[in-house]
Design a protein around this motif. Sequence first.
Motif, short mmCIF file in Angstrom:
data_model
loop_
_atom_site.label_atom_id
_atom_site.label_comp_id
_atom_site.label_asym_id
_atom_site.label_seq_id
_atom_site.Cartn_x
_atom_site.Cartn_y
_atom_site.Cartn_z
N LEU A 74 -57.13 18.84 -21.66
CA LEU A 74 -57.20 17.41 -21.98
C LEU A 74 -57.81 16.63 -20.83
CD1 LEU A 74 -53.67 16.75 -23.52
CD2 LEU A 74 -55.82 16.97 -24.75
N GLU A 75 -58.52 15.57 -21.18
CA GLU A 75 -59.04 14.63 -20.21
C GLU A 75 -58.58 13.23 -20.57
OE1 GLU A 75 -63.24 14.87 -19.88
OE2 GLU A 75 -63.25 16.94 -19.13
N ARG A 76 -58.32 12.42 -19.57
CA ARG A 76 -57.91 11.04 -19.80
C ARG A 76 -59.05 10.28 -20.49
NH1 ARG A 76 -54.04 7.91 -17.02
NH2 ARG A 76 -53.83 9.59 -15.49
N TYR A 77 -58.71 9.49 -21.51
CA TYR A 77 -59.72 8.65 -22.15
C TYR A 77 -60.21 7.61 -21.15
CZ TYR A 77 -58.05 10.47 -26.66
OH TYR A 77 -57.69 11.26 -27.72
N GLN A 78 -61.51 7.55 -20.96
CA GLN A 78 -62.07 6.55 -20.08
C GLN A 78 -62.23 5.22 -20.80
OE1 GLN A 78 -62.56 7.30 -16.71
NE2 GLN A 78 -61.42 9.09 -17.47
N ALA A 79 -62.38 4.15 -20.04
CA ALA A 79 -62.59 2.84 -20.64
C ALA A 79 -63.88 2.86 -21.47
CB ALA A 79 -62.67 1.77 -19.55
N SER A 80 -63.82 2.25 -22.65
CA SER A 80 -65.00 2.20 -23.52
C SER A 80 -65.53 0.78 -23.59
CB SER A 80 -64.65 2.71 -24.92
OG SER A 80 -63.69 1.87 -25.53
N LYS A 81 -66.75 0.63 -24.07
CA LYS A 81 -67.41 -0.68 -24.09
C LYS A 81 -67.36 -1.31 -25.48
CE LYS A 81 -70.57 0.78 -20.41
NZ LYS A 81 -71.98 1.02 -20.02
N ALA A 82 -67.19 -2.61 -25.50
CA ALA A 82 -67.14 -3.36 -26.76
C ALA A 82 -68.54 -3.44 -27.37
CB ALA A 82 -66.59 -4.76 -26.52
N ILE A 83 -68.59 -3.38 -28.70
CA ILE A 83 -69.84 -3.50 -29.45
C ILE A 83 -69.75 -4.76 -30.32
CG2 ILE A 83 -71.44 -2.40 -31.06
CD1 ILE A 83 -71.13 -0.84 -28.48
N TRP A 84 -70.76 -5.62 -30.20
CA TRP A 84 -70.80 -6.88 -30.94
C TRP A 84 -72.04 -6.93 -31.84
CZ3 TRP A 84 -67.32 -11.05 -30.48
CH2 TRP A 84 -66.36 -10.92 -29.47
N SER A 85 -71.91 -7.64 -32.96
CA SER A 85 -73.11 -8.00 -33.73
C SER A 85 -73.68 -9.28 -33.13
CB SER A 85 -72.75 -8.21 -35.20
OG SER A 85 -71.88 -9.31 -35.35
N ALA A 86 -74.91 -9.61 -33.49
CA ALA A 86 -75.55 -10.82 -32.96
C ALA A 86 -76.57 -11.33 -33.96
CB ALA A 86 -76.21 -10.53 -31.61
N ALA A 87 -76.85 -12.61 -33.88
CA ALA A 87 -77.86 -13.24 -34.74
C ALA A 87 -78.96 -13.81 -33.86
CB ALA A 87 -77.23 -14.34 -35.59
#
Length: 347
Positions: A74-87
């Motif tokens: 097992l490996e520790r889950y690393q921080a993930s990045k937010a995904i946004w939509s845009a106009a």
Amino acid sequence: MFENQTFEEIMERMLERVSDEIDKRENSVIWNALAPAAAELALSYIWLDQVLNLVYADTAEGEYLDRRAAEAGLERYQASKAIWSAAFTDGVSVPPGTRFFLEDLYFTMLEDGKLECETAGTKGNANLSGRPLLPLDTIPGLEKAVVGSLEIPGRDEETDESLYERYLIRVRREAVSANQMHYKQWAEEVDGVGKAKVFPLWNGEGTVKVVITNAKMEPASDALIERVKQYIDPDPGKGEGMAPIGAYTAVESAVWKDVSISAKIIPESGRTIDEAKQEIVEKITALFKEMAFKESVIRLSQINNMIYESSSVSDYSEVFINGEAKNLQLIETEIPKLGQVTIIEQD
């Protein structure tokens, strides 16, 4: 284990080895000669106690827990990045790799037209919808660049508690051979997923339904649902993802269950109804987030206790959940969302 190995205990044993014909009183020559060594030995025993705690998974922390978990694969889950939509301005093409700036955060345009926050973690989940973006690159004709909705929330690095829970599941072999726990584990491995619930044989033999929340314990977006689907079973039944051959996996989002709360209270001296309401709302909101996909009953006793334990409340009565003085049963795919909260002063 070594709690009795104090400076005083060590000094006593050392002085017992010295002849009684020699002055052994405190601050004598022999006492002063032995004291530094006894102090260092006592400190060594303190460190030995800490080393023992770091050896075992249930007391290990940080990198030492990582090393224990690595032994189980097992490996520790690393921080993930937010995904946004845009106009953007109609007719203007924004190429992948274009960078934008907003609120001390930088965003990068992805191949699929979404924006990825360059800062990993929950900081990228801030309330940014409808806010204008500042482009860092020159884009001819671009007059509008506005943040849309949060498609996939970012999550912080996994905590020790969460990693230890996964470690126990692995070493106890609770998640093996594509059983229910294995599907849950696969879903929650995907960046942006908070919790998952598995429904075997939901549509006949060989079918599995996985219901997920996002990392904020809210209903998942279509983009996150597709990401989980691609990871577990991209080509149904073919075994090209984590799911085995012959397993057909459907992925769905959890749904909100609006929950209203009402109560009559007597505020503490010097406190107002509004202050009491704010405190109650914060406590119940935290409770609902914690119980998502863990408990399926909102108990009236829990709400009573939270109101009773609020520092701004002196007394209370007539607590209702959705207009009734009884527990509220959730269906298996629902997660509670605090709706209207009505707090009035008791006569």
